[in-house]
Design a protein around this motif. Structure first.
Motif, PDB file in Angstrom:
ATOM      1  N   GLY A 166     100.053  17.570 112.743  1.00  0.00           N
ATOM      2  CA  GLY A 166     100.138  18.864 113.413  1.00  0.00           C
ATOM      3  C   GLY A 166     100.238  19.985 112.407  1.00  0.00           C
ATOM      4  O   GLY A 166     100.379  19.755 111.206  1.00  0.00           O
ATOM      5  N   VAL A 167     100.177  21.208 112.887  1.00  0.00           N
ATOM      6  CA  VAL A 167     100.266  22.369 112.010  1.00  0.00           C
ATOM      7  C   VAL A 167     101.726  22.618 111.658  1.00  0.00           C
ATOM      8  O   VAL A 167     102.642  22.142 112.338  1.00  0.00           O
TER       9      VAL A 167
ATOM     10  N   LEU B 225      96.477  23.525 108.779  1.00  0.00           N
ATOM     11  CA  LEU B 225      95.618  24.160 109.774  1.00  0.00           C
ATOM     12  C   LEU B 225      94.305  23.409 109.847  1.00  0.00           C
ATOM     13  O   LEU B 225      93.810  22.913 108.826  1.00  0.00           O
ATOM     14  N   PRO B 226      93.702  23.323 111.031  1.00  0.00           N
ATOM     15  CA  PRO B 226      92.423  22.621 111.161  1.00  0.00           C
ATOM     16  C   PRO B 226      91.319  23.219 110.297  1.00  0.00           C
ATOM     17  O   PRO B 226      90.362  22.530 109.956  1.00  0.00           O
ATOM     18  N   THR B 227      91.471  24.494 109.926  1.00  0.00           N
ATOM     19  CA  THR B 227      90.449  25.156 109.109  1.00  0.00           C
ATOM     20  C   THR B 227      90.575  24.825 107.627  1.00  0.00           C
ATOM     21  O   THR B 227      89.681  25.147 106.841  1.00  0.00           O
ATOM     22  N   GLN B 228      91.684  24.192 107.236  1.00  0.00           N
ATOM     23  CA  GLN B 228      91.880  23.832 105.826  1.00  0.00           C
ATOM     24  C   GLN B 228      91.219  22.476 105.581  1.00  0.00           C
ATOM     25  O   GLN B 228      91.854  21.438 105.626  1.00  0.00           O
TER      26      GLN B 228
ATOM     27  N   VAL C 180     101.426  16.674 117.341  1.00  0.00           N
ATOM     28  CA  VAL C 180     102.506  17.503 117.861  1.00  0.00           C
ATOM     29  C   VAL C 180     101.992  18.928 118.023  1.00  0.00           C
ATOM     30  O   VAL C 180     101.485  19.526 117.075  1.00  0.00           O
ATOM     31  N   LEU C 181     102.118  19.452 119.240  1.00  0.00           N
ATOM     32  CA  LEU C 181     101.606  20.787 119.566  1.00  0.00           C
ATOM     33  C   LEU C 181     102.736  21.687 120.024  1.00  0.00           C
ATOM     34  O   LEU C 181     103.584  21.282 120.818  1.00  0.00           O
ATOM     35  N   ASP C 182     102.727  22.917 119.534  1.00  0.00           N
ATOM     36  CA  ASP C 182     103.641  23.945 120.004  1.00  0.00           C
ATOM     37  C   ASP C 182     103.017  24.583 121.239  1.00  0.00           C
ATOM     38  O   ASP C 182     101.961  25.218 121.158  1.00  0.00           O
ATOM     39  N   ALA C 183     103.653  24.424 122.395  1.00  0.00           N
ATOM     40  CA  ALA C 183     103.075  24.923 123.642  1.00  0.00           C
ATOM     41  C   ALA C 183     102.905  26.432 123.647  1.00  0.00           C
ATOM     42  O   ALA C 183     102.104  26.969 124.415  1.00  0.00           O
ATOM     43  N   ASN C 184     103.647  27.120 122.775  1.00  0.00           N
ATOM     44  CA  ASN C 184     103.569  28.577 122.746  1.00  0.00           C
ATOM     45  C   ASN C 184     102.297  29.104 122.090  1.00  0.00           C
ATOM     46  O   ASN C 184     102.050  30.306 122.104  1.00  0.00           O
ATOM     47  N   THR C 185     101.500  28.213 121.511  1.00  0.00           N
ATOM     48  CA  THR C 185     100.261  28.672 120.866  1.00  0.00           C
ATOM     49  C   THR C 185      99.136  28.871 121.865  1.00  0.00           C
ATOM     50  O   THR C 185      98.048  29.314 121.499  1.00  0.00           O
TER      51      THR C 185
ATOM     52  N   ALA D 271      96.136  25.579 121.121  1.00  0.00           N
ATOM     53  CA  ALA D 271      96.509  24.162 121.169  1.00  0.00           C
ATOM     54  C   ALA D 271      95.293  23.297 121.461  1.00  0.00           C
ATOM     55  O   ALA D 271      95.159  22.196 120.923  1.00  0.00           O
ATOM     56  N   VAL D 272      94.389  23.800 122.293  1.00  0.00           N
ATOM     57  CA  VAL D 272      93.169  23.046 122.608  1.00  0.00           C
ATOM     58  C   VAL D 272      92.307  22.912 121.356  1.00  0.00           C
ATOM     59  O   VAL D 272      91.743  21.844 121.075  1.00  0.00           O
ATOM     60  N   THR D 273      92.225  23.995 120.585  1.00  0.00           N
ATOM     61  CA  THR D 273      91.469  23.967 119.331  1.00  0.00           C
ATOM     62  C   THR D 273      92.050  22.939 118.369  1.00  0.00           C
ATOM     63  O   THR D 273      91.321  22.202 117.703  1.00  0.00           O
ATOM     64  N   GLN D 274      93.385  22.876 118.310  1.00  0.00           N
ATOM     65  CA  GLN D 274      94.041  21.912 117.422  1.00  0.00           C
ATOM     66  C   GLN D 274      93.761  20.479 117.858  1.00  0.00           C
ATOM     67  O   GLN D 274      93.502  19.605 117.017  1.00  0.00           O
ATOM     68  N   VAL D 275      93.812  20.233 119.150  1.00  0.00           N
ATOM     69  CA  VAL D 275      93.527  18.877 119.649  1.00  0.00           C
ATOM     70  C   VAL D 275      92.119  18.459 119.242  1.00  0.00           C
ATOM     71  O   VAL D 275      91.902  17.344 118.747  1.00  0.00           O
TER      72      VAL D 275
END
Length: 342
Positions: free
Chosen positions: A145-146, A231-234, A262-267, A271-275
């Motif tokens: 996760g981030v 981060l997914p962009t790294q 692990v996702l922070d729901a506040n994002t 969060a969908v992008t991270q998944v």
């Protein structure tokens, strides 16, 4: 050098002096009947901000009655989108409502509350899949996760959760980039009286490799392996975490048995992008949604269910050790807004 915390509760046996950071502020609540019975109430309390925003809007929309027309659907779509439900999931829910209206010949807006409740439960039900850790020993769970999503805290809570089930646990401090993460994990190890394998700096994959070997030698049931946030962009760091997964497989050909994101729901929609990004890199097998007690609108779960469905193994709704629990779709929907009367 590696530091080990023995399960017997002995002090560390380090080649260096272990840090003594302040313990995480989390109240321990023993497992028991009250623990089980109070979960629905804690879930509703944790989702109170979502409930106030989404629930009140939906109640206002449905309780005023009136005919079911295009204007009502447009207003409902706006409410869903502002709750982070996302375009695809909102469209799915609206289509489901239209089908229900036609099938059951609904005519009044008040009748849509039950229909929406059912449609949301149907959408989220496939994500309700409990994690079975009995299939391998040691059962290796890799967490990703981030930074700031709550990986390390989640590991501490998972350790407590599985200990309550009589499982032995070992923690691998694979976030070797941040000393604070390693120290925090050591504190969780001391609090839960479980072994922690850590290393100052060095290679994350090597730490986890040694942790799996130690778990096998000691007959440990579960290995919880932390990894560095990224981060997914790294792209270079994403490649590094792929390496960790490959090394885990060298230590145990069937592992990792679970890759938890692990996702922070506040994002919100991020969060969908991270998944999507982490799943492409690691083949994510399960999700942990944390911090639902914050400003999270909660609807992002629906967005994930429609865009990149992955089992939601656990959700976190507070800071306590017992505030991380398996995801139950119906309970979650009830916590978002009052369940309709039968």
């Amino acid at each position: 050098m590696f530091s080990f915390f023995k399960k017997s509760g002995d002090k560390p046996i380090p080649a260096e002096t272990a840090p003594t950071p302040t313990a995480p502020a989390a109240a321990e609540t023993p497992a028991g009947p009250a623990y089980q019975l109070s979960w629905a109430q804690r879930l509703k309390q944790g989702l109170s901000r979502t409930r106030e925003q989404l629930g009140k809007q939906l109640t206002s929309l449905f309780s005023r009655g009136g005919k079911i027309d295009a204007d009502l659907y447009d207003e409902l779509e706006t409410i869903l989108l502002t709750a982070d439900v996302g375009v695809d999931a909102s469209q799915y829910l609206l289509d489901s409502l239209r089908q229900r209206v036609k099938k059951d010949r609904l005519t009044d807006a008040a009748q849509l509350q039950s229909a929406l409740h059912d449609a949301l439960c149907t959408l989220l039900a496939p994500l309700e899949q409990a994690l079975d850790v009995s299939t391998h020993k040691p059962y290796v769970i890799m967490l990703a996760g981030v930074n700031g999503a709550g990986k390390t805290t989640t590991i501490g809570k998972l350790a407590k959760y599985y200990q309550a089930q009589g499982k032995s646990v070992l923690l691998a401090a694979g976030d070797t980039f941040r000393a604070a993460a390693r120290e925090q994990l050591m504190v969780w190890g001391e609090r839960n009286n479980v072994a922690v394998i850590a290393q100052d700096g060095g290679d994350s994959a090597a730490v986890i490799f040694d942790a799996i070997a130690a778990a096998r030698a000691r007959g440990i049931d579960i290995v919880l392996a932390d990894t560095a946030g990224r981060l997914p962009t790294q792209l270079n760091l994403m490649e590094e975490i792929r390496k960790v997964r490959r090394v885990i497989r060298k230590a145990e050909p069937t592992a990792p048995h679970e890759v938890l994101l692990v996702l922070d729901a506040n994002t919100g929609q991020n969060a969908v992008t991270q998944v999507t990004a982490f799943d492409d890199a690691l083949n994510v097998t399960g999700l942990v949604l944390t911090k639902l007690d914050g400003t999270a609108k909660g609807g992002v779960i629906a967005a994930i269910a429609k865009t990149r469905p992955r089992p939601i193994r656990f959700i976190g709704v507070g800071e306590g050790l017992d505030d991380l629990r398996p995801f139950v779709a119906h309970d979650f929907v009830d916590a978002l807004f009052e369940a309709p009367a039968p």
